[in-house]
Design a protein around this motif. Structure first.
Motif, PDB file in Angstrom:
ATOM      1  N   ILE A 561       0.824  -1.198   0.102  1.00  0.00           N
ATOM      2  CA  ILE A 561      -0.121  -0.147   0.178  1.00  0.00           C
ATOM      3  C   ILE A 561       1.018   1.396  -0.060  1.00  0.00           C
ATOM      4  O   ILE A 561       0.653   2.375  -0.733  1.00  0.00           O
ATOM      5  CB  ILE A 561      -0.905  -0.100   1.382  1.00  0.00           C
ATOM      6  N   LYS A 562       1.886   1.230   0.881  1.00  0.00           N
ATOM      7  CA  LYS A 562       2.797   2.721   0.860  1.00  0.00           C
ATOM      8  C   LYS A 562       3.308   2.703  -0.500  1.00  0.00           C
ATOM      9  O   LYS A 562       3.435   3.831  -0.999  1.00  0.00           O
ATOM     10  CB  LYS A 562       3.941   2.079   1.973  1.00  0.00           C
ATOM     11  N   ALA A 563       3.897   1.434  -1.245  1.00  0.00           N
ATOM     12  CA  ALA A 563       4.623   1.728  -2.503  1.00  0.00           C
ATOM     13  C   ALA A 563       3.658   2.365  -3.413  1.00  0.00           C
ATOM     14  O   ALA A 563       3.916   2.910  -4.303  1.00  0.00           O
ATOM     15  CB  ALA A 563       5.212   0.526  -2.871  1.00  0.00           C
ATOM     16  N   ALA A 564       2.477   1.852  -3.315  1.00  0.00           N
ATOM     17  CA  ALA A 564       1.592   2.234  -4.422  1.00  0.00           C
ATOM     18  C   ALA A 564       0.917   3.529  -4.375  1.00  0.00           C
ATOM     19  O   ALA A 564       0.617   4.273  -5.334  1.00  0.00           O
ATOM     20  CB  ALA A 564       0.160   1.196  -4.233  1.00  0.00           C
ATOM     21  N   PHE A 565       1.012   4.035  -2.992  1.00  0.00           N
ATOM     22  CA  PHE A 565       0.504   5.469  -2.708  1.00  0.00           C
ATOM     23  C   PHE A 565       1.552   6.369  -3.055  1.00  0.00           C
ATOM     24  O   PHE A 565       1.262   7.657  -3.447  1.00  0.00           O
ATOM     25  CB  PHE A 565       0.078   5.439  -1.349  1.00  0.00           C
ATOM     26  N   LYS A 566       2.844   6.140  -2.960  1.00  0.00           N
ATOM     27  CA  LYS A 566       3.823   7.133  -3.331  1.00  0.00           C
ATOM     28  C   LYS A 566       3.809   7.946  -4.450  1.00  0.00           C
ATOM     29  O   LYS A 566       3.932   9.117  -4.190  1.00  0.00           O
ATOM     30  CB  LYS A 566       5.168   6.170  -3.216  1.00  0.00           C
ATOM     31  N   PRO A 567       3.390   7.408  -5.515  1.00  0.00           N
ATOM     32  CA  PRO A 567       3.563   8.069  -6.706  1.00  0.00           C
ATOM     33  C   PRO A 567       2.241   9.213  -6.759  1.00  0.00           C
ATOM     34  O   PRO A 567       2.442  10.168  -7.374  1.00  0.00           O
ATOM     35  CB  PRO A 567       3.206   7.286  -7.857  1.00  0.00           C
ATOM     36  N   LEU A 568       0.994   8.999  -5.919  1.00  0.00           N
ATOM     37  CA  LEU A 568       0.145   9.856  -5.706  1.00  0.00           C
ATOM     38  C   LEU A 568       0.352  11.052  -4.923  1.00  0.00           C
ATOM     39  O   LEU A 568      -0.066  11.923  -4.996  1.00  0.00           O
ATOM     40  CB  LEU A 568      -1.344   9.210  -5.193  1.00  0.00           C
ATOM     41  N   ARG A 569       1.340  10.775  -4.005  1.00  0.00           N
ATOM     42  CA  ARG A 569       1.997  12.068  -3.222  1.00  0.00           C
ATOM     43  C   ARG A 569       2.427  13.001  -4.195  1.00  0.00           C
ATOM     44  O   ARG A 569       2.116  14.355  -3.871  1.00  0.00           O
ATOM     45  CB  ARG A 569       2.952  11.469  -2.315  1.00  0.00           C
ATOM     46  N   LYS A 570       2.982  12.914  -5.195  1.00  0.00           N
ATOM     47  CA  LYS A 570       3.624  13.537  -6.019  1.00  0.00           C
ATOM     48  C   LYS A 570       2.507  14.778  -6.540  1.00  0.00           C
ATOM     49  O   LYS A 570       2.800  15.932  -6.782  1.00  0.00           O
ATOM     50  CB  LYS A 570       4.110  13.023  -7.254  1.00  0.00           C
ATOM     51  N   LYS A 571       1.271  14.148  -6.842  1.00  0.00           N
ATOM     52  CA  LYS A 571       0.263  15.224  -7.099  1.00  0.00           C
ATOM     53  C   LYS A 571       0.060  16.396  -6.253  1.00  0.00           C
ATOM     54  O   LYS A 571      -0.342  17.470  -6.706  1.00  0.00           O
ATOM     55  CB  LYS A 571      -1.166  14.400  -7.366  1.00  0.00           C
ATOM     56  N   LEU A 572       0.035  16.176  -4.931  1.00  0.00           N
ATOM     57  CA  LEU A 572      -0.046  17.065  -4.016  1.00  0.00           C
ATOM     58  C   LEU A 572       1.213  17.911  -3.765  1.00  0.00           C
ATOM     59  O   LEU A 572       0.839  19.146  -3.441  1.00  0.00           O
ATOM     60  CB  LEU A 572      -0.346  16.259  -2.697  1.00  0.00           C
ATOM     61  N   ARG A 573       2.260  17.617  -4.422  1.00  0.00           N
ATOM     62  CA  ARG A 573       3.400  18.572  -4.316  1.00  0.00           C
ATOM     63  C   ARG A 573       3.225  19.671  -5.472  1.00  0.00           C
ATOM     64  O   ARG A 573       4.268  20.443  -5.573  1.00  0.00           O
ATOM     65  CB  ARG A 573       4.700  17.739  -4.249  1.00  0.00           C
TER      66      ARG A 573
END
Length: 574
Positions: A561-573
């Protein structure tokens, strides 16, 4: 008298009046025409004033003539249409009333609306029974000359001819049946027929007059902006509203896995209302959540009994130690089945209640005119939230409450503060913000579950409850990922799969916990009867081991789950 149920699998063809019926024994599956019958039939079709059944592709009719006089209701399914029949009955005060057992099948669609005649279809039919070399029925071929009348505003009379091929005997829903229909289609088209453009005689009878009737609320188109976050949420809610209505009749017929699927739709609806609170707003959300929670809980009782019964049957089948006495085996074999049947009856009573029907109406109204947050409202609420200072003690108290029984209630304390500028972002960013919030909640629950697993000051039940909370968080994140992935350019497929895997791991764990709890209840009842309870303890320990084995995959599931969510964090940055 209980209605009779049949699976109908057929193909329809339009054909000119002068086209001759081909020699059907040309079909390799047909040895001969065993019987030829002629029928003069007349059917009155019924629906609500806004044609709820018709739009749901359900037909309800009262037909006389032919070899199946009676009331017929046809409900679409994956392999064909389920046809349910009831006796003709006698008129009451000069009117024929739709049998209650058939209304029961479509209660989620018609609700409390009356059913009235909408069309009449008269049919002069020549019916050929086709059999194979072993004289077993293969199909019925019908040559129909139809005259129809629409009773809707602007309706008129029309006439046409059509051919029908309906599978018979054991062929419906089989590969052999599908192969036969393909061969028959090829033969009939080469003989001058055309695949019918109308799915039913009723649709042909209504023609354009169907456009003169107002659409039912469930089909109303909302006025939200198509590419807005609200539209994405509404579409996700609609999909599960439709699934809820679809599985209602299946639950009533007690079809396999229907209770589970209806429960999933109910819980996903509630989860979306919570996760995306702030995109859709208003006091109605609280009432919808409350009613959905109550429905899911009732379905959950039946589902738990269903799951535990299956687990116990497997435990019995694999237990070869010969230490289970006959009384224990008898109770393990049958008690949960009785519990399930009792719970299922309660579910059916709930589905017939005004509270449930009002919930469906409220969902329709909510989705037809969704209360979308206005930008100025969001800014006002965000400013109000930002003005409230949350100290560390208060935050710790809130965190503690989250791990307890109220963890599923929506937390909106900081939501608007997090999204106060979302009117300036695109849809992807807004949905990513909500995904981020669901992810943060999951991480918080993960830390609590792991931290407290070896806490000797807590009971086993309390320690296991933290993992149950974690499962709920994974489920909400999965639902949010599904909604965001279907409505945006966000790549949420891996996150969805990872959350689903976590649900599976913790679902297996929770099933073992539920089974153990039920075993304790059974053992206590057996003890009061003076029976030997050793066998229940044996099965309890086996279930405990199965649950712990399921948790072995927990750490890897969380990493995924952590690995799959990591790319989505970039959208917030950005």
């Amino acid at each position: 008298m209980s209605p009779k149920t049949f699976l109908e699998v057929e193909a329809k063809f339009a054909v000119d009046e002068s086209t001759p019926v081909p020699d059907l024994t040309q079909l390799e599956e047909v040895a001969r025409v065993a019987e030829t019958r002629h029928h003069s039939m007349s059917a009155i079709y019924y629906d609500t004033a806004d044609l709820r059944l018709t739009h749901a592709k359900i037909t309800l009719r009262r037909r006389t003539g032919g070899n199946d006089d009676g009331w017929h209701i046809k409900i679409p399914g994956e392999a064909g249409r389920t046809e349910i029949r009831a006796e003709l009955g006698e008129p009451v005060d000069g009117r024929y009333e739709v049998p209650a057992e058939l209304i029961h099948e479509v209660r989620s669609v018609v609700r409390n609306h009356s059913l009235e005649p909408i069309a009449q279809v008269d049919n002069n039919r020549t019916e050929l029974l086709l059999v194979d070399a072993a004289d077993q029925p293969v199909a019925e071929f019908c040559d129909d000359h139809v005259t129809a009348f629409s009773f809707l505003p602007g309706g008129s009379q029309c006439a046409w001819r059509e051919w029908e091929v309906e599978l018979a005997g054991e062929l419906p829903a089989t590969k052999e049946g599908g192969s036969f229909l393909r061969h028959a289609t090829s033969l009939l088209i080469s003989s001058g027929a055309r695949v019918s453009s109308s799915p039913s005689k009723l649709k042909s009878a209504l023609g354009d007059s169907i456009n003169n009737v107002e659409l039912p609320p469930a089909l109303a188109v909302s006025n939200v902006e198509p590419d807005s976050p609200a539209a994405a949420v509404v579409n996700a809610l609609k999909a599960n509203r439709d699934k809820l209505v679809e599985y209602d009749p299946r639950v009533r017929r007690d079809e396999w896995d229907s209770v589970h699927q209806m429960r999933v739709a109910t819980r996903e609806l509630r989860s979306h209302l919570q996760t995306f609170h702030g995109i859709v707003v208003g006091p109605e959300i609280k009432r919808l959540e409350s009613d959905l929670k109550e429905l899911a809980s009732m379905l959950g009782v039946a589902r738990d009994a269903e799951v535990v019964e299956e687990r116990w049957q497997n435990l019995l089948a694999s237990e070869d130690s010969d230490v289970l006495d006959d009384a224990t085996r008898e109770h393990i074999s049958h008690d949960m089945g009785r519990d399930y049947r009792r719970a299922h009856r309660r579910v059916i009573a709930a589905l017939d209640s005004d509270q449930y029907l009002d919930l469906l109406d409220a969902l329709d109204a909510f989705l037809a005119n969704p209360p979308v947050a206005r930008e100025e409202d969001e800014r006002d609420e965000a400013e109000a939230d930002a003005s409230v200072e949350v100290g560390p003690e208060a935050q710790e108290s809130a965190d503690n409450q989250e791990g307890q029984g109220s963890q599923d209630e929506p937390k909106t304390k900081t939501k608007h503060a997090k999204t106060e500028d979302k009117e300036h972002h695109d849809l992807d960013t807004v949905m990513a913000l909500h995904l981020n919030e669901a992810y943060d909640k999951l991480v918080k629950r993960h830390k609590k579950a792991v931290k407290n697993w070896d806490n000797s000051e807590l009971s086993l039940h309390e320690r296991e409850e933290y993992f149950h909370d974690m499962r709920k968080a994974a489920k909400k994140l999965r639902y949010a990922a599904e909604a965001a992935g279907s409505a945006t350019n966000l790549k949420t497929k891996n996150l969805y799969k990872a959350c689903k895997q976590m649900q599976s791991v913790l679902g297996d764990f929770q099933d073992s916990v539920t089974s153990r709890d039920k075993l304790i209840e059974l053992a206590e009842t057996a003890r009061r009867r003076g029976e030997d309870t050793f066998g229940y303890g044996l099965l309890y320990q086996r279930e405990r081991a199965i649950g712990l084995e399921a948790l072995d995959a927990y750490a890897e599931s969380f990493k995924a789950i952590k690995a799959a969510f990591k790319p989505l964090r970039k959208k917030l940055r950005k």
